[in-house]
Design a protein around this motif. Sequence first.
Motif, PDB file in Angstrom:
ATOM      1  N   ALA A 147      66.527  45.765  49.297  1.00 33.28           N
ATOM      2  CA  ALA A 147      65.680  46.849  49.821  1.00 33.28           C
ATOM      3  C   ALA A 147      66.385  48.195  49.716  1.00 33.28           C
ATOM      4  O   ALA A 147      65.769  49.200  49.339  1.00 33.28           O
ATOM      5  CB  ALA A 147      65.301  46.561  51.268  1.00 33.28           C
ATOM      6  N   VAL A 148      67.667  48.229  50.026  1.00 30.26           N
ATOM      7  CA  VAL A 148      68.436  49.481  49.918  1.00 30.26           C
ATOM      8  C   VAL A 148      68.476  49.928  48.458  1.00 30.26           C
ATOM      9  O   VAL A 148      68.306  51.109  48.156  1.00 30.26           O
ATOM     10  CB  VAL A 148      69.852  49.311  50.501  1.00 30.26           C
ATOM     11  CG1 VAL A 148      70.736  50.499  50.154  1.00 30.26           C
ATOM     12  CG2 VAL A 148      69.791  49.112  52.011  1.00 30.26           C
ATOM     13  N   GLY A 149      68.688  48.967  47.554  1.00 29.37           N
ATOM     14  CA  GLY A 149      68.708  49.303  46.130  1.00 29.37           C
ATOM     15  C   GLY A 149      67.382  49.864  45.660  1.00 29.37           C
ATOM     16  O   GLY A 149      67.336  50.861  44.922  1.00 29.37           O
ATOM     17  N   LYS A 201      64.118  54.586  44.036  1.00 29.17           N
ATOM     18  CA  LYS A 201      62.956  55.469  44.217  1.00 29.17           C
ATOM     19  C   LYS A 201      63.378  56.883  44.590  1.00 29.17           C
ATOM     20  O   LYS A 201      62.824  57.860  44.085  1.00 29.17           O
ATOM     21  CB  LYS A 201      62.020  54.892  45.280  1.00 29.17           C
ATOM     22  CG  LYS A 201      61.304  53.652  44.807  1.00 29.17           C
ATOM     23  CD  LYS A 201      60.456  53.037  45.889  1.00 29.17           C
ATOM     24  CE  LYS A 201      59.837  51.737  45.383  1.00 29.17           C
ATOM     25  NZ  LYS A 201      59.078  51.032  46.396  1.00 29.17           N
ATOM     26  N   LEU A 202      64.364  57.003  45.466  1.00 34.24           N
ATOM     27  CA  LEU A 202      64.862  58.317  45.857  1.00 34.24           C
ATOM     28  C   LEU A 202      65.488  59.029  44.663  1.00 34.24           C
ATOM     29  O   LEU A 202      65.296  60.234  44.471  1.00 34.24           O
ATOM     30  CB  LEU A 202      65.880  58.188  47.003  1.00 34.24           C
ATOM     31  CG  LEU A 202      66.441  59.482  47.568  1.00 34.24           C
ATOM     32  CD1 LEU A 202      65.317  60.353  48.135  1.00 34.24           C
ATOM     33  CD2 LEU A 202      67.466  59.180  48.649  1.00 34.24           C
ATOM     34  N   MET A 253      71.678  57.942  40.608  1.00 40.17           N
ATOM     35  CA  MET A 253      71.300  57.247  41.836  1.00 40.17           C
ATOM     36  C   MET A 253      70.229  56.202  41.536  1.00 40.17           C
ATOM     37  O   MET A 253      70.283  55.076  42.047  1.00 40.17           O
ATOM     38  CB  MET A 253      70.788  58.215  42.904  1.00 40.17           C
ATOM     39  CG  MET A 253      70.373  57.521  44.197  1.00 40.17           C
ATOM     40  SD  MET A 253      69.605  58.611  45.405  1.00 40.17           S
ATOM     41  CE  MET A 253      71.024  59.518  45.982  1.00 40.17           C
ATOM     42  N   ALA A 254      69.257  56.565  40.699  1.00 43.51           N
ATOM     43  CA  ALA A 254      68.189  55.623  40.349  1.00 43.51           C
ATOM     44  C   ALA A 254      68.765  54.398  39.648  1.00 43.51           C
ATOM     45  O   ALA A 254      68.393  53.262  39.964  1.00 43.51           O
ATOM     46  CB  ALA A 254      67.145  56.308  39.474  1.00 43.51           C
ATOM     47  N   ALA A 264      70.431  48.708  39.771  1.00 41.33           N
ATOM     48  CA  ALA A 264      71.468  47.696  39.571  1.00 41.33           C
ATOM     49  C   ALA A 264      71.736  46.924  40.862  1.00 41.33           C
ATOM     50  O   ALA A 264      71.867  45.696  40.853  1.00 41.33           O
ATOM     51  CB  ALA A 264      72.750  48.348  39.068  1.00 41.33           C
ATOM     52  N   GLN A 265      71.818  47.634  41.977  1.00 41.19           N
ATOM     53  CA  GLN A 265      72.052  46.997  43.268  1.00 41.19           C
ATOM     54  C   GLN A 265      70.913  46.039  43.612  1.00 41.19           C
ATOM     55  O   GLN A 265      71.144  44.910  44.060  1.00 41.19           O
ATOM     56  CB  GLN A 265      72.202  48.051  44.360  1.00 41.19           C
ATOM     57  CG  GLN A 265      72.469  47.475  45.743  1.00 41.19           C
ATOM     58  CD  GLN A 265      72.655  48.568  46.794  1.00 41.19           C
ATOM     59  OE1 GLN A 265      72.750  49.751  46.475  1.00 41.19           O
ATOM     60  NE2 GLN A 265      72.707  48.156  48.037  1.00 41.19           N
TER      61      GLN A 265
END
Length: 94
Positions: free
Chosen positions: A12-14, A19-20, A29-30, A35-36
């Motif tokens: 969920a954090v990934g 999206k952010l 960041m995307a 990847a996460q």
Amino acid sequence: MASKITNTVKEAVGNTKEKLGHATHNENMAASGAAQSAQAHAAKQQASHERHAEGLAHNVEGNTQKATGNLTNDHSLKARGHANDALGNVQRSV
């Protein structure tokens, strides 16, 4: 079970980071978020397959114990077989 929760949170954090990152045009960041998320999803899948395999092994062991218990009229072995079979069913369903 803890690893399932941990990997769900990491996924969920990934997804959120991805999206952010897209929203702010921060491709690093995307990419990091994607990847996460993918890594956490793969870990969840692997753990699920491992639980399923363990469940199948318990089902086989339980069915063997039940059959042997029936042949030898060993009620204790037959009961252990039912317990192992039930455990296998639970592991395969989680």
